[in-house]
Every structure is written in structure tokens, then in C-alpha cells.
Write a protein that holds these residues in place. Structure first.
Motif, PDB file in Angstrom:
ATOM      1  N   GLY A 152       0.795  -1.218   0.000  1.00 14.25           N
ATOM      2  CA  GLY A 152       0.000   0.000   0.000  1.00 14.25           C
ATOM      3  C   GLY A 152       0.831   1.275   0.000  1.00 14.25           C
ATOM      4  O   GLY A 152       1.993   1.300   0.411  1.00 14.25           O
ATOM      5  N   SER A 174      -4.254  -5.634  -8.008  1.00 17.20           N
ATOM      6  CA  SER A 174      -4.869  -4.617  -7.168  1.00 17.20           C
ATOM      7  C   SER A 174      -3.789  -3.926  -6.350  1.00 17.20           C
ATOM      8  O   SER A 174      -2.881  -4.577  -5.836  1.00 17.20           O
ATOM      9  CB  SER A 174      -5.900  -5.252  -6.226  1.00 17.20           C
ATOM     10  OG  SER A 174      -6.963  -5.823  -6.943  1.00 17.20           O
ATOM     11  N   GLY A 176      -3.275  -0.879  -3.223  1.00 18.99           N
ATOM     12  CA  GLY A 176      -3.991  -0.127  -2.207  1.00 18.99           C
ATOM     13  C   GLY A 176      -3.384   1.243  -1.958  1.00 18.99           C
ATOM     14  O   GLY A 176      -2.163   1.404  -1.952  1.00 18.99           O
TER      15      GLY A 176
END
Length: 205
Positions: A152, A174, A176
């Protein structure tokens, strides 16, 4: 090693290159230097099936400094599990992590056949990692395919602007982002191309 004066003939049974089935096979070598002198040596070879790991490992719960990585040992082949777990490395350092490789960290998870997960901590924020699941038996180590994830990123808006540069978002990946936005103002996110999509959101400090 034959050190006699005349060339020696060596015969192997089964013949070199023979594909052996799973099981125990007797192999014999015959040394014939001529003049009626023959030497024979026999030994056994054990042939076993290697374990199997699902091609795609799993990654969940990605934070700035950690992630949960895992895989599935679908078969142990002819052996029992001596070791299983995940290996990972910073993508820019080693894109193909293997046990003992440059910059590779191994996280062991006890058990044999079936699914498993390992909580990984101490990672660097905003960094892309490559990882694989693996299992080791008497017949060697089997790996999954390589998968990547990015830890992240925390963004604090200064003078109304926060930037993320040189960030590649791969198909199916994905990433973050934590937005630190004062007074519940809207954080408007945009991407340079349709391949990278970020959505607008509100996130108070």
C-alpha cells in the motif's frame, strides 16, 4: 576409471536414455577390457513423482508493510512434504524468486497436501514484490507460477495535491492507497491511461 592399456567397452542395462517408470530399478554396468576380464557393478535407482502446486498462488490483505500469501499443494506425488511455504523478493531485485536466490525470503508453513497461507510482515511500502508458493519432497522442489503484488501507498495531500509517479498497474493486479485528506474533502483520482483505473473517494483524516 579404466587405466589399462587396451580400450575398455562399457555396457549399461537399462540402456542410457531409457525412460524409467515410477518404482525401484536395478541398473548394472559391465566393463569389458578384453582378454576375458569382465567387471560388473550393480545399484538401484528409485524413481518417484514430484509434488504438484496449483499454478496461481494467492495474495490477500495487502497493507503498506505486509500481506497474506499462500498456495495449494494439490499432490505430494510419491513423497511426503519436507517443507512448504512461499518465497518472495522485490520485483526489481529478483523477478523469479527461488529458494536461495538473490534477495529471496522464504516463509515456511507446516503441513502437507492442501491449501495454506502465510502472513508476511516487514515489507516496504509502495513496493512491488514477486512471489511463489512451493513444496519440497524427497524428489525435489516444485513451485507455482510467479505472481506480483504491490504494498500500500499512503498519500498526504499538500496544497491540494498528492502524486504517485512511475507506478505500473499490471492486468489483474490490485494496489492499495491510503488517502489522508483534511476536512473530509474529496480526493479526486485520475490515471494517465485506460489501463490504470483509480476511483474518486472521500477519506477523512
Amino acid at each position: 576409471t579404466w587405466s589399462g592399456g587396451a580400450p575398455a567397452t562399457v555396457a549399461q542395462t537399462p540402456a542410457p536414455g531409457t525412460l524409467l517408470s515410477i518404482g525401484v530399478h536395478e541398473v548394472s554396468l559391465t566393463l569389458d577390457p578384453g582378454a576375458g576380464v569382465v567387471a560388473r557393478q550393480g545399484f538401484d535407482i528409485i524413481v518417484g513423482a514430484r509434488a504438484s502446486v496449483d499454478a496461481t498462488p494467492t495474495v490477500t490483505a495487502v497493507t503498506e508493510t505486509g500481506a497474506t500469501l499462500g498456495g495449494n499443494v494439490s499432490s505430494l506425488g510419491s513423497g511426503t512434504a519436507q517443507d512448504r511455504g512461499v518465497v518472495y523478493s522485490v520485483l526489481g531485485t529478483n523477478a523469479d524468486p527461488l529458494i536461495g536466490g538473490t534477495g529471496v525470503t522464504k516463509v515456511t508453513r507446516n503441513g502437507g497436501r492442501g491449501t495454506f497461507t502465510s502472513a508476511v510482515s516487514g515489507l516496504s511500502a509502495a513496493t512491488t514484490y514477486a512471489f511463489k508458493a512451493y513444496v519440497t519432497t524427497l524428489y525435489g522442489t516444485t513451485y507455482s507460477n510467479t505472481r506480483v503484488f504491490t504494498t500500500g501507498t499512503s498519500l498526504t495531500f499538500s496544497s491540494g495535491l498528492a502524486l504517485v509517479t512511475n507506478r505500473l498497474v499490471r492486468p489483474g493486479e490490485s494496489q492499495g492507497f491510503t488517502f489522508n485528506v483534511a476536512n473530509s474533502s474529496a480526493a479526486i483520482c485520475s490515471a494517465p491511461s485506460a489501463a490504470s483505473r483509480l476511483s474518486a473517494l472521500k477519506s477523512p483524516i
